[in-house]
Design an enzyme around this catalytic site. Structure first.
Site, PDB file in Angstrom:
ATOM      1  N   LYS A  15       0.820  -1.221   0.000  1.00 58.22           N
ATOM      2  CA  LYS A  15       0.000   0.000   0.000  1.00 58.22           C
ATOM      3  C   LYS A  15       0.847   1.261   0.000  1.00 58.22           C
ATOM      4  CE  LYS A  15      -2.477  -0.119   3.698  1.00 58.22           C
ATOM      5  NZ  LYS A  15      -2.007  -1.331   4.331  1.00 58.22           N
ATOM      6  N   ARG A  91      -9.449   2.271   9.629  1.00 58.58           N
ATOM      7  CA  ARG A  91      -9.015   0.985  10.177  1.00 58.58           C
ATOM      8  C   ARG A  91     -10.174   0.188  10.766  1.00 58.58           C
ATOM      9  NH1 ARG A  91      -3.415   0.321  11.053  1.00 58.58           N
ATOM     10  NH2 ARG A  91      -2.251   2.187  10.528  1.00 58.58           N
ATOM     11  N   ARG A 125      12.266  -9.211   5.262  1.00 57.92           N
ATOM     12  CA  ARG A 125      12.931  -7.901   5.335  1.00 57.92           C
ATOM     13  C   ARG A 125      14.158  -7.982   6.255  1.00 57.92           C
ATOM     14  NH1 ARG A 125       9.549  -2.605   6.990  1.00 57.92           N
ATOM     15  NH2 ARG A 125       9.116  -3.915   8.792  1.00 57.92           N
ATOM     16  N   ARG A 158      14.231  -7.347  12.096  1.00 60.25           N
ATOM     17  CA  ARG A 158      13.588  -6.638  13.207  1.00 60.25           C
ATOM     18  C   ARG A 158      12.643  -7.568  13.955  1.00 60.25           C
ATOM     19  NH1 ARG A 158      11.543  -1.475   9.902  1.00 60.25           N
ATOM     20  NH2 ARG A 158      13.468  -0.298   9.791  1.00 60.25           N
ATOM     21  N   ARG A 169       0.067  -9.635  13.434  1.00 58.66           N
ATOM     22  CA  ARG A 169      -0.333  -8.392  12.755  1.00 58.66           C
ATOM     23  C   ARG A 169      -1.438  -8.669  11.737  1.00 58.66           C
ATOM     24  NH1 ARG A 169       4.925  -5.995  10.261  1.00 58.66           N
ATOM     25  NH2 ARG A 169       3.549  -4.475   9.301  1.00 58.66           N
TER      26      ARG A 169
END
Length: 212
Positions: A15, A91, A125, A158, A169
């Site tokens: 996004k 949201r 990542r 991370r 999430r």
């Protein structure tokens, strides 16, 4: 008059990248909740009967900014923009209903990506702790595995990119934001775009939708 575009999608769907590109392509403001909050940290909300008098105080305390404050900030950002791409809001259903009250949308687009693909994207990542460069083990790997191209430091994953955190999430997203997607689908305004192609392919499809 600039277009009013809402881009929806789960974490890892792209996004952020795509809404930035759309904003540039159509000369629109890129409005994200995070940026809007940061640029209105000092906004006086003392008349709202909230715990704090400014959004910044919530952020400094590490607390979630209440919906009514986020709504006020988004309204401020949208009314001052001549056309926008909205990313990261609404949201939940209450925010979606508020958005309907304050603005008309020209396009509501949902970037659809399979859960397993999202997990791969988000857990892949790697970041450099020294210079902040960001890589992806699959899509943008460093020349030498695990080592930063820029400064030679060892790359790290991370904490919020571990599989356990990523799946949580996605679960939270599903719980809160999936009803928003359904809300727009039921209204007959949602356009679903396959977010699994290359970034350029996805972007071309999005441009076609906005131009339609």
């Amino acid at each position: 008059m600039g277009k009013h575009i809402l881009l929806l999608g789960p974490p890892g769907a792209g996004k952020g990248t795509q809404s930035k590109r759309l904003a540039e392509e159509f000369d629109l403001e890129h409005v994200t909740t995070g940026d809007a909050l940061r640029s209105n940290k000092g906004m006086d909300i003392s008349d709202m009967d909230t715990e704090y008098d400014t959004p910044g105080e919530y952020m400094d305390a590490g607390e979630l900014v209440p919906d009514e404050v986020v709504n006020a900030i988004v309204e401020e950002a949208l009314t001052s923009a001549d056309g926008y791409v909205l990313d990261g809001y609404p949201r939940n259903l209450e925010q979606a209903e508020f958005l309907t009250d304050i603005t008309d949308l020209d396009a509501v687009i949902y970037l659809s990506v399979d859960d397993e693909e999202l997990v791969d994207r988000l857990t892949g990542r790697r970041v450099c702790p020294d210079c902040g460069a960001s890589y992806h083990v699959e899509f943008a790997p460093p020349e030498e595995e695990g080592v930063c191209d820029e400064c030679g430091a060892d790359l790290e994953q991370r904490d919020d990119d571990t599989e356990e955190t990523v799946r949580e999430r996605l679960r939270v997203y599903e719980e809160n934001t999936a009803p928003v997607v359904e809300h727009y689908r039921e209204e007959g305004v949602l356009v679903e775009v396959d977010g699994e192609g290359s970034p350029d392919e996805v972007f071309e499809t999005l441009v076609d939708v906005v131009d339609a």
